[in-house]
Structures are given as structure tokens and as C-alpha cells.
Design an enzyme around this catalytic site. Structure first.
Site, short mmCIF file in Angstrom:
data_model
loop_
_atom_site.label_atom_id
_atom_site.label_comp_id
_atom_site.label_asym_id
_atom_site.label_seq_id
_atom_site.Cartn_x
_atom_site.Cartn_y
_atom_site.Cartn_z
N LYS A 41 69.14 28.41 73.39
CA LYS A 41 69.77 28.69 74.69
C LYS A 41 68.88 28.35 75.89
CE LYS A 41 73.38 31.96 73.51
NZ LYS A 41 74.01 33.25 73.83
N ASP A 66 78.88 33.79 78.69
CA ASP A 66 78.96 35.05 77.92
C ASP A 66 79.46 36.21 78.77
OD1 ASP A 66 78.25 34.23 75.36
OD2 ASP A 66 76.10 34.38 75.77
N GLY A 89 71.01 48.51 77.22
CA GLY A 89 70.34 47.33 76.69
C GLY A 89 69.94 46.39 77.82
N ALA A 90 68.94 45.54 77.56
CA ALA A 90 68.46 44.62 78.59
C ALA A 90 68.03 43.29 77.97
CB ALA A 90 67.30 45.25 79.36
N GLY A 91 68.58 42.97 76.79
CA GLY A 91 68.27 41.70 76.13
C GLY A 91 69.21 40.59 76.61
N ALA A 123 72.21 39.46 75.66
CA ALA A 123 73.63 39.78 75.88
C ALA A 123 73.78 40.65 77.12
CB ALA A 123 74.19 40.49 74.65
N GLY A 129 83.07 43.84 70.25
CA GLY A 129 82.53 42.63 70.85
C GLY A 129 83.36 41.37 70.64
P1 NAP Z 1 68.19 41.21 72.16
O1 NAP Z 1 67.97 40.15 73.17
O2 NAP Z 1 67.28 41.34 71.00
O3 NAP Z 1 68.23 42.63 72.94
C1 NAP Z 1 68.42 43.82 72.26
C2 NAP Z 1 68.44 45.00 73.23
O4 NAP Z 1 68.71 46.17 72.49
C3 NAP Z 1 67.11 45.22 73.95
O5 NAP Z 1 67.40 45.70 75.24
C4 NAP Z 1 66.45 46.30 73.11
O6 NAP Z 1 65.61 47.15 73.84
C5 NAP Z 1 67.65 47.10 72.65
N1 NAP Z 1 67.39 47.74 71.37
C6 NAP Z 1 67.16 47.13 70.18
N2 NAP Z 1 66.98 48.04 69.22
C7 NAP Z 1 67.06 49.25 69.81
C8 NAP Z 1 66.94 50.58 69.34
N3 NAP Z 1 66.69 50.85 68.05
N4 NAP Z 1 67.10 51.59 70.22
C9 NAP Z 1 67.36 51.35 71.53
N5 NAP Z 1 67.48 50.09 72.04
C10 NAP Z 1 67.33 49.07 71.17
O7 NAP Z 1 69.65 41.07 71.54
P2 NAP Z 1 70.95 40.43 72.23
O8 NAP Z 1 71.01 39.00 71.96
O9 NAP Z 1 71.03 40.91 73.63
O10 NAP Z 1 72.10 41.11 71.36
C11 NAP Z 1 72.33 42.51 71.38
C12 NAP Z 1 73.57 42.81 70.57
O11 NAP Z 1 74.71 42.35 71.29
C13 NAP Z 1 73.60 42.04 69.24
O12 NAP Z 1 73.05 42.80 68.23
C14 NAP Z 1 75.07 41.77 69.03
O13 NAP Z 1 75.61 42.79 68.22
C15 NAP Z 1 75.66 41.85 70.39
N6 NAP Z 1 76.13 40.55 70.89
C16 NAP Z 1 77.45 40.35 70.97
C17 NAP Z 1 77.96 39.18 71.47
C18 NAP Z 1 79.46 39.00 71.56
O14 NAP Z 1 79.92 37.91 71.86
N7 NAP Z 1 80.22 40.03 71.32
C19 NAP Z 1 77.08 38.18 71.92
C20 NAP Z 1 75.71 38.40 71.84
C21 NAP Z 1 75.26 39.60 71.32
P3 NAP Z 1 64.10 46.72 74.26
O15 NAP Z 1 64.25 45.86 75.49
O16 NAP Z 1 63.45 48.02 74.54
O17 NAP Z 1 63.54 45.98 73.09
#
Ligand code: NAP
Length: 266
Positions: A60, A96, A121-123, A125, A232
Site C-alpha cells: 500500500k 477504504d 484503534g489507530a492502525g 484501517a 466489516g
Molecule cells: P493494524 O494496522 O495492525 O492496527 C491494529 C490496531 O489495533 C492498532 O491500533 C493496535 O493498537 C490495535 N490493537 C491490536 N491488538 C490490540 C489489542 N490486543 N488490544 C488493543 N488494541 C489492539 O491493523 P489494520 O490493518 O488497521 O486492521 C485492523 C483490523 O481491521 C483487522 O484486523 C481487520 O479485521 C480489520 N480490517 C477490515 C477491513 C474491511 O474492509 N472490513 C479492512 C482492513 C482491516 P496499537 O497502535 O497500540 O498497536
């Protein structure tokens, strides 16, 4: 589309269903492209005359130097999920977050303008959703995250309406979004809830961005409390529908695309 891995991606099935529903003689195929070769894939797009490219992890950000132009949101996020042509120029966009807003409009007639929103969350997505909420005129975008430095950087993407908050902010939110992997099958957090259900206002609209399983423990618990909640799948279909329109210039058959995903996930 390109990604690594891509074997289980739902995007080709979504786009094929859309081409079939609109009578377009197009197809969508997934290419497994190793990390470090995203730019090569963009060059191949020029060489092969591909009409569009959907981009997923780990490419990406890596595709950006190979593009001619970026949308404002892709620039702000530093991440591209959709590449299309503008005349001879290749443009990278990130659909997205806008895809989530499209699904809220289509599925629930819900418009985020002037609404108080909270994102857990702050990743990647979360960032795309936060930027889209800010751009669409949400009155407040509260970011709640385990790591406070990432929360602050993500909240800034919403502009003046963004701020860092805590779970105590949830009950004032009209829209609550889980953008953490908590609840995702096959992970350590599969049984965990992103927030206590009592923390969410009973009249709120909630979206859990997780879609595997279709009903996460949080969705189940919120439904039992009578809260309007979606998984989602809507964001997945919403971003694909925007990409489809960018590539073909034809209105996306949202319902057919949604049915294709639900059939695959069933
Ligand atoms: P990412 O970049 O790895 O970000 C994950 C986020 O979740 C971070 O803010 C992280 O906090 C937090 N987190 C992870 N484990 C945690 C825990 N045990 N307790 C509390 N907070 C936690 O992931 P991403 O790409 O954003 O994706 C996140 C989720 O969104 C995926 O798992 C997926 O299920 C979903 N998603 C859905 C779509 C869709 O089209 N529906 C698209 C993309 C993603 P820290 O910053 O503190 O590490």
C-alpha cells in the site's frame, strides 16, 4: 489486484460479480507479488494496459513512488489501495474509509456529517476511516487506542474534529467503529471485546471492521443489547464499489457485490 498473500482475497470475486451484473466483459485476477515488487507491478500495469489495480498488504505504501499522482487522502495516509488512469497518468487513491461511509449510506441511510464519532484503534484501517470521517464533516472524531502516540497521529488525520479520547467517550458517540483485530477468528484476541458493551450508547450505530467471523463476540453482545451493529463486510464492498466506478465509469452494482461476498463468507 496485487498483494502477498492474496490467495484468500475476496476482491476478485466481488469485482467479477460486479462485471457480470453490469454486463461488462472485464475480469479481475489476483497476483501474488512479493514484498519489494509493488512498484514493478505498477510498471507492468502500464506495459500490459491494465485498466485498474487494487492494492493490498504489503504494497500500500510501496507503490507510491511508481505513481504519477496521488489523491489528497492517499497522500495524507501514505497508503494506496486503488490505482486508476487519468488520461495517461496513473493515480493512487485510498477508498477504504470512503468505502465505509458508502456502506453506511447504502445499508443504513446513515450520514456521518455533523455526527459525533469514535474510532477504537489507530492502525491502517482506523487511519483511513478517521480521515474519511473528518473529510465528510463529522462534528467530532475521537480516537481511542492502546498506544497514545499512534492515537495522536491518527486523530490529526481528521483535522479540527479529531482528538484523542478514552472509552469514557464512547457513550456520547453516535457512530462507534472497532478498527482493532479484537474478535478476529484465529487470533489471541478472538474472544476479546474492543470495549464493554455498556460503554456504548444504546442508540448508537456500531461497525466492527472485523468480518471473520461475520458475527464477532462484540457484535453478538451489542445485538443482545439492541444496538444497531454491522460487521466489516460493508467497508470491504464499499471500497470495492468505489474502485469499480473509478475503473469503469459505470455505477457500481452494490447489492450484487455484497451478495458475492456473503456467498463466499457463508
Ligand atoms: P493494524 O494496522 O495492525 O492496527 C491494529 C490496531 O489495533 C492498532 O491500533 C493496535 O493498537 C490495535 N490493537 C491490536 N491488538 C490490540 C489489542 N490486543 N488490544 C488493543 N488494541 C489492539 O491493523 P489494520 O490493518 O488497521 O486492521 C485492523 C483490523 O481491521 C483487522 O484486523 C481487520 O479485521 C480489520 N480490517 C477490515 C477491513 C474491511 O474492509 N472490513 C479492512 C482492513 C482491516 P496499537 O497502535 O497500540 O498497536
Amino acid at each position: 489486484m496485487i498483494g502477498h498473500p492474496v490467495a484468500h482475497s475476496l476482491s476478485p470475486a466481488i469485482h467479477r460479480a460486479a462485471f457480470e451484473a453490469t454486463g461488462l466483459d472485464w475480469t479481475c485476477v489476483a497476483f501474488d507479488v512479493a514484498a519489494g515488487h509493488g512498484g514493478d507491478a505498477v510498471s507492468a500495469m502500464r506495459t500490459l494496459g491494465l485498466a485498474g489495480l487494487s492494492v493490498t498488504m504489503p504494497h500500500k505504501s510501496a507503490v507510491i513512488p511508481a505513481l504519477d499522482d496521488l489523491s489528497d487522502v492517499a497522500q495524507a495516509l501514505g497508503a494506496v489501495n486503488c490505482i486508476s488512469w487519468d488520461g495517461p497518468r496513473l493515480v493512487g487513491d485510498n477508498t477504504d474509509g470512503a468505502g465505509l461511509l458508502t456502506s453506511l449510506r447504502n445499508d443504513l441511510a446513515y450520514d456521518v456529517a455533523d455526527r459525533r464519532c469514535a474510532v477504537i484503534g489507530a492502525g491502517g484501517a482506523a487511519r483511513s476511516v478517521i480521515a474519511a470521517l473528518g473529510a465528510a464533516g463529522a462534528s467530532e472524531v475521537v480516537v481511542i487506542n492502546r498506544s497514545s502516540d499512534r492515537a495522536a497521529a491518527a486523530a490529526a488525520l481528521a483535522g479540527r474534529s479529531g482528538r484523542v479520547g478514552s472509552l469514557a467517550d464512547l457513550n456520547a458517540a453516535s457512530l462507534v467503529i472497532n478498527a482493532t483485530p479484537l474478535g478476529m477468528a484465529g487470533t489471541d484476541g478472538a474472544a476479546a471485546l474492543p470495549a464493554p458493551v455498556e460503554a456504548v450508547d444504546a442508540d448508537a450505530v456500531v461497525v466492527d471492521l472485523v468480518y471473520h467471523p461475520l458475527v464477532t463476540p462484540w457484535i453478538d453482545a451489542l445485538r443482545q443489547r439492541g444496538v444497531t451493529v454491522r460487521n466489516g463486510v460493508g467497508m470491504l464492498v464499499g471500497q470495492a464499489s468505489l474502485a469499480f466506478e473509478r475503473w469503469t465509469g459505470v455505477a457500481a452494482p452494490y447489492a450484487a457485490m455484497l451478495s458475492a461476498v456473503e456467498a463466499q463468507l457463508d
